[in-house]
Design a protein around this motif. Structure first.
Motif, PDB file in Angstrom:
ATOM      1  N   GLY A 202      -7.346   3.432  -0.418  1.00  0.00           N
ATOM      2  CA  GLY A 202      -7.175   2.503  -1.522  1.00  0.00           C
ATOM      3  C   GLY A 202      -8.100   2.757  -2.686  1.00  0.00           C
ATOM      4  N   GLU A 203      -9.289   3.259  -2.411  1.00  0.00           N
ATOM      5  CA  GLU A 203     -10.245   3.518  -3.486  1.00  0.00           C
ATOM      6  C   GLU A 203      -9.805   4.701  -4.348  1.00  0.00           C
ATOM      7  N   GLU A 204      -9.230   5.700  -3.710  1.00  0.00           N
ATOM      8  CA  GLU A 204      -8.781   6.890  -4.435  1.00  0.00           C
ATOM      9  C   GLU A 204      -7.293   6.815  -4.812  1.00  0.00           C
ATOM     10  N   CYS A 205      -6.612   5.790  -4.283  1.00  0.00           N
ATOM     11  CA  CYS A 205      -5.163   5.636  -4.528  1.00  0.00           C
ATOM     12  C   CYS A 205      -4.401   6.906  -4.157  1.00  0.00           C
TER      13      CYS A 205
END
Length: 217
Positions: A202-205
């Motif tokens: 989720g942080e890097e998508c």
């Protein structure tokens, strides 16, 4: 595969594999199930959760439907099979993890780009596929070159997982537990052709190769 093949398979299971799990199953009968994982996967016959994750009876509560889709929370007192499974897993079984697992070569995601016609025989399928429309819309916006349909399908499969995670968080008891740290949700992508799994970061998508973590629990 004939029904007799399944009957023979059960006989083989009872003789060769059941003894391995007999004590565990007796314990589960006496104390009840206490799975820590709700696995939400596709009904596709090529997706085999117990085989691909090497789990044993009692490890996972499993929901399978067309496209591993999750309908948004809707407390209208109607019949909601998939929502009922999520509700039971979270509120009664108190699972600690929910895995939404999509896969390559998904017929549901491919069907988003096809005309299924007006046959009343597919009325429920067409209604259910509406849960993938946003994933299709996001994909068409994200992919510049749309000339390769297979590339489009693979992208849709992954983007759909992210969209289903968003729908999962519309369930108030899921959102509450995620915020408190009692529950973790995961987006996984299973490649049928080689057995590997990617997870959504989720942080890097983006999707990355799933590896064992020393901090996982």
């Amino acid at each position: 595969m004939l029904i007799n093949d399944l009957i023979k398979g059960n006989k083989k299971f009872r003789e060769a594999r059941f003894p391995k799990y007999e004590d565990d199953l007796k314990q589960l009968v006496e104390t009840g199930q206490k799975p820590e994982v709700l696995f939400i996967g596709c009904s596709d016959s090529r997706v085999t959760p117990d085989l691909m994750l090497d789990t044993k009876p009692g490890d996972m509560f499993i929901l399978r439907n067309v496209g591993n889709f999750i309908p948004p929370y809707n407390p209208d007192n109607d019949y909601h099979g998939s929502s009922a499974v999520i509700e039971y897993a979270v509120c009664v079984l108190d699972v600690k993890h929910i895995i939404v697992c999509g896969h390559s070569h998904c017929g549901a995601c491919k069907s988003l780009y096809q005309d299924l016609g007006d046959s009343p025989d597919l009325i429920n399928v067409k209604k259910w596929l509406e849960l993938g429309k946003k994933a299709k819309e996001y994909t068409l916006l994200a992919i510049q070159d749309k000339s390769d349909p297979e590339k489009l399908y693979r992208a849709t499969e992954r983007i759909s997982i992210v969209h289903q995670l968003e729908n999962l968080l519309t369930f108030p008891y899921v959102e509450k537990r995620v915020k408190s740290g009692e529950l973790q949700i995961h987006g996984w992508y299973y490649k049928i052709e080689d057995g590997t799994i990617e997870y959504y970061d989720g942080e890097e998508c983006s999707f990355r190769e799933l590896k064992e973590s020393k901090n996982a629990n």
